[in-house]
Design a protein around this motif. Structure first.
Motif, PDB file in Angstrom:
ATOM      1  N   ASP A 132      46.978 -11.813   2.898  1.00 62.76           N
ATOM      2  CA  ASP A 132      45.539 -11.529   2.931  1.00 62.76           C
ATOM      3  C   ASP A 132      45.205 -10.066   2.681  1.00 62.76           C
ATOM      4  N   HIS A 133      46.162  -9.188   2.936  1.00 65.28           N
ATOM      5  CA  HIS A 133      45.939  -7.748   2.762  1.00 65.28           C
ATOM      6  C   HIS A 133      47.217  -7.126   2.224  1.00 65.28           C
ATOM      7  N   PRO A 134      47.115  -6.033   1.467  1.00 69.37           N
ATOM      8  CA  PRO A 134      48.322  -5.435   0.895  1.00 69.37           C
ATOM      9  C   PRO A 134      49.208  -4.723   1.916  1.00 69.37           C
ATOM     10  N   TYR A 135      48.653  -4.391   3.076  1.00 68.81           N
ATOM     11  CA  TYR A 135      49.408  -3.653   4.084  1.00 68.81           C
ATOM     12  C   TYR A 135      49.225  -4.294   5.450  1.00 68.81           C
ATOM     13  N   LEU A 136      50.162  -4.085   6.335  1.00 67.44           N
ATOM     14  CA  LEU A 136      50.008  -4.545   7.702  1.00 67.44           C
ATOM     15  C   LEU A 136      48.844  -3.851   8.382  1.00 67.44           C
ATOM     16  N   SER A 137      48.492  -2.675   7.911  1.00 73.07           N
ATOM     17  CA  SER A 137      47.350  -1.939   8.435  1.00 73.07           C
ATOM     18  C   SER A 137      46.028  -2.414   7.858  1.00 73.07           C
ATOM     19  N   GLY A 138      46.067  -3.324   6.902  1.00 75.29           N
ATOM     20  CA  GLY A 138      44.843  -3.818   6.285  1.00 75.29           C
ATOM     21  C   GLY A 138      44.818  -3.532   4.797  1.00 75.29           C
ATOM     22  N   ASP A 139      43.711  -2.995   4.328  1.00 70.94           N
ATOM     23  CA  ASP A 139      43.542  -2.751   2.897  1.00 70.94           C
ATOM     24  C   ASP A 139      44.191  -1.467   2.417  1.00 70.94           C
ATOM     25  N   ALA A 140      44.597  -0.601   3.333  1.00 71.47           N
ATOM     26  CA  ALA A 140      45.205   0.675   2.958  1.00 71.47           C
ATOM     27  C   ALA A 140      46.418   0.942   3.847  1.00 71.47           C
ATOM     28  N   PHE A 141      47.381   1.657   3.315  1.00 72.70           N
ATOM     29  CA  PHE A 141      48.551   2.057   4.082  1.00 72.70           C
ATOM     30  C   PHE A 141      48.120   2.944   5.244  1.00 72.70           C
ATOM     31  N   ALA A 142      48.704   2.700   6.412  1.00 70.99           N
ATOM     32  CA  ALA A 142      48.413   3.525   7.586  1.00 70.99           C
ATOM     33  C   ALA A 142      49.579   3.400   8.557  1.00 70.99           C
ATOM     34  N   MET A 143      49.396   3.928   9.764  1.00 71.90           N
ATOM     35  CA  MET A 143      50.510   4.014  10.718  1.00 71.90           C
ATOM     36  C   MET A 143      51.090   2.649  11.060  1.00 71.90           C
ATOM     37  N   GLY A 144      50.292   1.585  10.986  1.00 70.62           N
ATOM     38  CA  GLY A 144      50.775   0.267  11.338  1.00 70.62           C
ATOM     39  C   GLY A 144      51.900  -0.237  10.463  1.00 70.62           C
ATOM     40  N   ILE A 168      44.346  -3.410  13.928  1.00 69.41           N
ATOM     41  CA  ILE A 168      45.062  -4.375  13.083  1.00 69.41           C
ATOM     42  C   ILE A 168      46.497  -3.927  12.861  1.00 69.41           C
ATOM     43  N   GLY A 169      46.659  -2.663  12.497  1.00 71.22           N
ATOM     44  CA  GLY A 169      48.008  -2.143  12.289  1.00 71.22           C
ATOM     45  C   GLY A 169      48.725  -1.831  13.584  1.00 71.22           C
ATOM     46  N   ASP A 170      47.969  -1.415  14.594  1.00 72.14           N
ATOM     47  CA  ASP A 170      48.559  -1.018  15.863  1.00 72.14           C
ATOM     48  C   ASP A 170      49.358  -2.159  16.476  1.00 72.14           C
ATOM     49  N   LYS A 171      48.837  -3.375  16.365  1.00 73.21           N
ATOM     50  CA  LYS A 171      49.555  -4.503  16.976  1.00 73.21           C
ATOM     51  C   LYS A 171      50.902  -4.738  16.311  1.00 73.21           C
ATOM     52  N   TRP A 172      50.980  -4.464  14.986  1.00 72.32           N
ATOM     53  CA  TRP A 172      52.250  -4.646  14.287  1.00 72.32           C
ATOM     54  C   TRP A 172      53.274  -3.597  14.709  1.00 72.32           C
TER      55      TRP A 172
END
Length: 206
Positions: free
Chosen positions: A148-160, A92-96
Motif C-alpha cells: 500500500d505504501h513504498p516505505y514502512l514509514s508511509g509514502d516517504a522514507f523515514a526513521m520507521g 505508522i513507522g514507529d510501530k515497525w
C-alpha cells in the motif's frame, strides 16, 4: 560532536550510523563490543550499565538502546524527513521500529548467528530452519504493508524504515532460500539506492 560506540558489524550499531549518515551528521566512532572489548570496562559501564552497543554521547546526553537513539537523532535533526511532523504519520513507522525489535530480531538471530558467526560444526541447523520459517511469516506482514505504501514509514522514507532495513540486508544476502515477497523486495531495492544505506549497512556479513 556526536560520538558513537559500537562494532560496525552490529545490526543495532548500523541503525545509528545509518541514521547519522542520512542526516549528514558529523560523528566520532569508537569500536566497542565483540573482539574490541571495552564494554565491561568501568568507564563504559558508567555510560551504559547494560554493557551493550551502541551507546552515544551528544552534547552531554548519553543514550543507549538503538531505536531510542534513532528516534532522538531523527527528532533533533530530521524534522520533516526522518522525523515526520504529523504524529499520525510518524506513528505508522514507529510501530515497525518496535515490531522489528520485539518480534523479528529473535528468529533472525537464530538464522544469522548459526550461518554467519558460528563455525560449521557448532551450527544448529534445526534452529536455522525454524528461524527462516518464523522470519518469512513475519516478513509477509511487512510485505503486505508495503503493498500500500513504498516505505514502512508511509509514502516517504523515514526513521520507521531503519531497524528492519538493517535486518533486511542480512535476510536478502545470506545464502538461504527465501519465499518471494515482491513488495518487500522492491522496498529493499529502494533502500539500496540510498548512499547512506550502502555505506552504513551494506558491509561484509560477519
Amino acid at each position: 560532536m556526536l560520538k558513537i560506540w559500537g562494532r560496525l558489524n552490529s545490526t543495532n550499531v548500523k541503525k545509528v550510523v545509518w541514521a547519522a549518515r542520512e542526516l549528514s551528521l558529523p560523528y566520532e566512532h569508537a569500536n566497542a563490543g565483540g573482539p574490541f572489548g571495552l564494554v565491561n570496562e568501568p568507564e563504559y559501564r558508567a555510560l551504559n550499565p547494560n554493557g551493550l552497543v551502541p551507546c552515544v554521547e551528544d552534547e552531554g546526553l548519553v543514550l543507549w538502546e538503538s531505536n531510542a537513539v534513532v528516534r532522538y537523532l531523527a527528532a533533533r535533526h530530521g524534522a520533516g524527513t526522518l522525523w515526520p511532523e504529523n504524529p499520525a504519520v510518524r506513528a505508522i513507522g514507529d510501530k515497525w521500529m518496535d515490531w522489528t525489535s520485539t518480534s523479528f530480531a529473535a528468529p533472525f538471530r537464530d538464522v544469522f548467528w548459526n550461518l554467519i558467526r558460528l563455525d560449521p560444526e557448532k551450527r544448529d541447523m534445526g534452529a536455522v530452519e525454524a528461524g527462516i520459517v518464523a522470519c518469512a511469516d513475519l516478513l509477509a506482514r511487512a510485505d503486505a504493508a508495503l503493498a500500500d505504501h513504498p516505505y514502512l514509514s508511509g509514502d516517504a522514507f523515514a526513521m520507521g524504515d531503519i531497524p528492519l532495513g538493517c535486518f533486511a540486508y542480512g535476510w536478502f544476502e545470506m545464502p538461504i532460500a527465501r519465499p518471494s515477497m515482491p513488495h518487500l523486495e522492491a522496498w529493499y531495492a529502494r533502500l539500496k539506492d540510498r548512499p547512506a544505506y550502502r555505506e552504513a549497512v551494506m558491509t561484509p556479513l560477519t
